[in-house]
Scaffold this motif. Structure first.
Motif, PDB file in Angstrom:
ATOM      1  N   LEU A  35       0.824  -1.209   0.000  1.00 57.22           N
ATOM      2  CA  LEU A  35       0.000   0.000   0.000  1.00 57.22           C
ATOM      3  C   LEU A  35       0.859   1.260   0.000  1.00 57.22           C
ATOM      4  O   LEU A  35       0.490   2.269  -0.619  1.00 57.22           O
ATOM      5  CB  LEU A  35      -0.959  -0.018   1.189  1.00 57.22           C
ATOM      6  CG  LEU A  35      -1.989  -1.166   1.196  1.00 57.22           C
ATOM      7  CD1 LEU A  35      -2.961  -1.007   2.355  1.00 57.22           C
ATOM      8  CD2 LEU A  35      -2.743  -1.241  -0.130  1.00 57.22           C
ATOM      9  N   GLN A  36       2.000   1.218   0.667  1.00 52.85           N
ATOM     10  CA  GLN A  36       2.903   2.380   0.615  1.00 52.85           C
ATOM     11  C   GLN A  36       3.368   2.634  -0.819  1.00 52.85           C
ATOM     12  O   GLN A  36       3.527   3.789  -1.238  1.00 52.85           O
ATOM     13  CB  GLN A  36       4.126   2.161   1.519  1.00 52.85           C
ATOM     14  CG  GLN A  36       3.863   2.260   3.009  1.00 52.85           C
ATOM     15  CD  GLN A  36       3.602   3.677   3.504  1.00 52.85           C
ATOM     16  OE1 GLN A  36       3.188   4.561   2.749  1.00 52.85           O
ATOM     17  NE2 GLN A  36       3.806   3.890   4.793  1.00 52.85           N
ATOM     18  N   PRO A  40       3.521   9.249   1.768  1.00 45.66           N
ATOM     19  CA  PRO A  40       3.579   8.081   2.656  1.00 45.66           C
ATOM     20  C   PRO A  40       2.372   8.003   3.591  1.00 45.66           C
ATOM     21  O   PRO A  40       1.909   9.018   4.128  1.00 45.66           O
ATOM     22  CB  PRO A  40       4.872   8.295   3.443  1.00 45.66           C
ATOM     23  CG  PRO A  40       5.724   9.126   2.541  1.00 45.66           C
ATOM     24  CD  PRO A  40       4.768  10.035   1.814  1.00 45.66           C
ATOM     25  N   ILE A  41       1.868   6.792   3.765  1.00 47.99           N
ATOM     26  CA  ILE A  41       0.703   6.546   4.614  1.00 47.99           C
ATOM     27  C   ILE A  41       1.154   6.360   6.058  1.00 47.99           C
ATOM     28  O   ILE A  41       2.141   5.668   6.330  1.00 47.99           O
ATOM     29  CB  ILE A  41      -0.055   5.289   4.140  1.00 47.99           C
ATOM     30  CG1 ILE A  41      -0.585   5.492   2.717  1.00 47.99           C
ATOM     31  CG2 ILE A  41      -1.199   4.947   5.087  1.00 47.99           C
ATOM     32  CD1 ILE A  41      -1.086   4.214   2.073  1.00 47.99           C
ATOM     33  N   ALA A  72       4.544  15.326  11.407  1.00 46.97           N
ATOM     34  CA  ALA A  72       4.580  14.070  12.162  1.00 46.97           C
ATOM     35  C   ALA A  72       5.134  12.941  11.303  1.00 46.97           C
ATOM     36  O   ALA A  72       5.938  12.116  11.765  1.00 46.97           O
ATOM     37  CB  ALA A  72       3.179  13.723  12.662  1.00 46.97           C
ATOM     38  N   LYS A  73       4.720  12.897  10.052  1.00 45.59           N
ATOM     39  CA  LYS A  73       5.208  11.854   9.152  1.00 45.59           C
ATOM     40  C   LYS A  73       6.708  12.008   8.899  1.00 45.59           C
ATOM     41  O   LYS A  73       7.451  11.014   8.873  1.00 45.59           O
ATOM     42  CB  LYS A  73       4.440  11.903   7.824  1.00 45.59           C
ATOM     43  CG  LYS A  73       3.001  11.415   7.922  1.00 45.59           C
ATOM     44  CD  LYS A  73       2.321  11.414   6.557  1.00 45.59           C
ATOM     45  CE  LYS A  73       0.913  10.823   6.647  1.00 45.59           C
ATOM     46  NZ  LYS A  73       0.264  10.715   5.325  1.00 45.59           N
ATOM     47  N   LEU A 133       8.918   8.597   7.844  1.00 40.46           N
ATOM     48  CA  LEU A 133       8.165   7.981   6.752  1.00 40.46           C
ATOM     49  C   LEU A 133       8.671   8.381   5.370  1.00 40.46           C
ATOM     50  O   LEU A 133       8.619   7.583   4.431  1.00 40.46           O
ATOM     51  CB  LEU A 133       6.678   8.342   6.878  1.00 40.46           C
ATOM     52  CG  LEU A 133       5.829   7.394   7.723  1.00 40.46           C
ATOM     53  CD1 LEU A 133       4.408   7.913   7.841  1.00 40.46           C
ATOM     54  CD2 LEU A 133       5.836   5.996   7.131  1.00 40.46           C
ATOM     55  N   PHE A 134       9.163   9.608   5.232  1.00 42.55           N
ATOM     56  CA  PHE A 134       9.589  10.067   3.910  1.00 42.55           C
ATOM     57  C   PHE A 134      10.941   9.472   3.492  1.00 42.55           C
ATOM     58  O   PHE A 134      11.322   9.562   2.328  1.00 42.55           O
ATOM     59  CB  PHE A 134       9.662  11.594   3.875  1.00 42.55           C
ATOM     60  CG  PHE A 134       8.312  12.249   3.790  1.00 42.55           C
ATOM     61  CD1 PHE A 134       7.705  12.463   2.558  1.00 42.55           C
ATOM     62  CD2 PHE A 134       7.636  12.642   4.934  1.00 42.55           C
ATOM     63  CE1 PHE A 134       6.462  13.068   2.471  1.00 42.55           C
ATOM     64  CE2 PHE A 134       6.388  13.248   4.859  1.00 42.55           C
ATOM     65  CZ  PHE A 134       5.794  13.457   3.624  1.00 42.55           C
ATOM     66  N   SER A 135      11.647   8.888   4.443  1.00 48.14           N
ATOM     67  CA  SER A 135      12.959   8.314   4.121  1.00 48.14           C
ATOM     68  C   SER A 135      13.058   6.847   4.533  1.00 48.14           C
ATOM     69  O   SER A 135      14.134   6.279   4.597  1.00 48.14           O
ATOM     70  CB  SER A 135      14.062   9.111   4.822  1.00 48.14           C
ATOM     71  OG  SER A 135      13.841   9.145   6.231  1.00 48.14           O
TER      72      SER A 135
END
Length: 535
Positions: free
Chosen positions: A83-84, A90-91, A346-347, A352-354
């Motif tokens: 799903l990602q 990013p979820i 927060a993400k 999440l982005f890396s």
């Protein structure tokens, strides 16, 4: 107020990346980030309705998060990665792992419940537990844990909080919650303290109805809200709202705290100074759906100040309703921008982005590790509480065989059978019978009279707080049965694997062992105390 930019401290390049992304996002994309549907972590055929729905929501609504429910470790691993890969942003995957992954994922380690942890008297154990759970979350790709529960266990008949809470004492609750947050935050996993402004003082379950918290503003601020304030001061990243009617802070009758601007923004944001992520409790719970349509609830939740809407009954209706409300200027676009900025910060803070995909070897090494299992056992061993009466009869003497009378609030499952079957392996000759709610008083009287005089009865009691269950207490006919057993066997021992407050219904001076939960590690600790055999 501490800005969310300090709650989620980023490097200059990360801040620039977030601001650049925000500048490019359409209103449609921003609102999508605020919607969080649910998904099970089991195998899903690419043609199944569940799979088609979740992929549709990712591609067409641009949902910001997914709340994961029951499943197995391999399906979780594959689903998150797949799903990602199809999401532009990013979820944020999240779950309720209050006592570990076992709350949602089969065949994984469960720590003892919060009340058991508090009974150890050692907050450092909560810190280590928070860190251990966070490490498991991280390797799986889950960035947010809806924990800790910081409600006060003030109402002994509360059917849904109970042993999930650290206890009724606000200082103890605050100390253990702070420690848990510290441990999890060290792994850059988002915590969400819940259920604001406090779900402890009620006999009602918000899964079934809208609980009334009929306490004064002074008591709420000094007691119920105190642990939340301590969590805010400790840097908690998120707070989950409770579906609770709180007249002290909201004059509109029947309006849940989740949908109340007076409580979400006026109390939590402005008065307490919390600028982190505010998330709703599940919007498909009866505490909301019995009184508000999906459209009305979504708009009210965002107007109130929630940043993320969890589990709306219909995601598209919720999305369209919020979009229309912003278009009609019922909700200011600036408020949407602030919420989405918090979400993206927060993400970014959680990595999440890396994020790099973990190997299945790493997952198997970290999830349910020996180190975590030893910590869980240490907590369980230190939490078991014996009455003075029980101490006289422990460890149980082998001259008289134990007779296990397992009392359960439902039909026996693997959980209830674990205790008696394990006990029998250690003390051969131990017998067991199950008493369920379907056994009537006449049958109970026969059982009490038929017990051999040569046994020592042990009565494990599995009456637990559970969602959708309703009231929580021992029925009168069961108490009369206990009385009959006690008359014949003064040395009988009660073991409460569920609500420990139910032991008070027995009266004073009984032989009791309190485990504060039915997880296997707590049952094992009780067996060790009962038999004197180290397991």
């Amino acid at each position: 107020m501490v800005s969310y930019k300090k709650i989620f401290p980023l490097k200059a390049g990360q801040r620039t990346a977030v601001e650049s992304l925000m500048a490019k996002m359409t209103l449609h994309q921003k609102i999508g980030q605020m919607i969080c549907p649910g998904s099970v972590g089991v195998f899903q055929s690419s043609e199944s309705a569940a799979y088609r729905k979740i992929t549709y929501l990712i591609k067409n609504l641009g949902i910001g998060g997914i709340v994961l429910f029951r499943g197995d470790i391999y399906a979780y691993y594959e689903l998150i990665e797949e799903l990602q890969s199809i999401s532009r942003i990013p979820i944020l995957f999240s779950a309720d792992f209050e006592r570990g992954l076992a709350m949602r994922i089969t065949n994984t380690l469960s720590f003892p419940l919060n009340m058991a942890i508090a009974k150890t008297g050692d907050p450092s154990l909560a810190e280590r537990m928070g860190k251990a759970i966070a490490q498991e979350c991280r390797v799986l790709g889950i960035s947010m844990n809806f924990a800790p529960v910081v409600d006060l266990a003030g109402e002994k008949k509360n059917p849904v909080i109970n042993t999930r809470a650290y206890g009724p004492d606000k200082e103890i609750v605050a100390a253990f919650a702070e420690a848990f947050i510290k441990g999890a935050s060290s792994e850059h996993i988002l915590n969400s303290a819940k259920h604001f402004p406090g779900h402890g003082y009620t006999t009602m379950d918000s899964h079934r109805e809208l609980p009334l918290i009929n306490r004064t503003k002074k008591k709420l601020l000094s007691d119920d809200i105190y642990p939340f304030q301590r969590c805010i001061n400790a840097g908690v990243q998120s707070i989950m709202m409770g579906h609770l009617e709180v007249p002290a802070f909201e004059s509109r009758e029947g309006l849940p705290a989740t949908l109340s601007r007076s409580i979400v923004t006026g109390l939590l944001r402005d008065q307490l100074g919390f600028d982190g992520l505010i998330v709703s409790d599940a919007m498909n719970m009866n505490g909301v759906t019995n009184y508000f349509s999906a459209r009305e609830a979504a708009v009210l939740a965002v107007k109130a100040g929630n940043d993320m809407i969890l589990l709306p009954p219909d995601e598209e209706i919720a999305f369209d309703a919020v979009l229309q409300a912003v278009t009609d200027k019922v909700i200011p676009s600036e408020q949407i921008d602030r919420s989405v900025s918090r979400i993206l910060y927060a993400k970014m803070w959680s990595g999440l982005f890396s994020r790099q995909k973990s190997s299945i070897h790493q997952v198997k090494k970290i999830v349910s590790s020996g180190k975590s299992a030893r910590l869980a056992r240490e907590i369980a061993d230190k939490s078991v509480t014996l009455s003075k009466g029980a101490m006289k009869y422990l460890p149980a003497k082998r001259k008289r065989p134990l007779f296990c009378i397992t009392v359960s609030d439902k039909s026996p499952s693997e959980t209830e059978m674990f205790f008696s079957s394990t006990l029998k392996k250690i003390m051969p000759g131990t017998e067991n019978i199950f008493i369920t709610p379907f056994v009537n008083e006449e049958m109970l009287t026969r059982i009490a009279g038929s017990l051999s005089p040569d046994i020592q009865p042990v009565l494990p009691v599995f009456y637990r707080a559970r969602s959708y269950q309703g009231r929580l207490e021992l029925p009168p006919h069961l108490l009369r049965f206990f009385g009959l057993v006690e008359q014949r066997f003064p040395d009988c021992i009660y073991i409460f694997f569920g609500n420990p407050f139910l032991s008070e219904q027995l009266g004073r001076g009984k032989n009791t062992i309190l485990a504060y939960g039915d997880v296997q590690i707590s049952q094992t600790a009780v067996i060790a105390r009962l038999t004197g055999v180290a397991l």
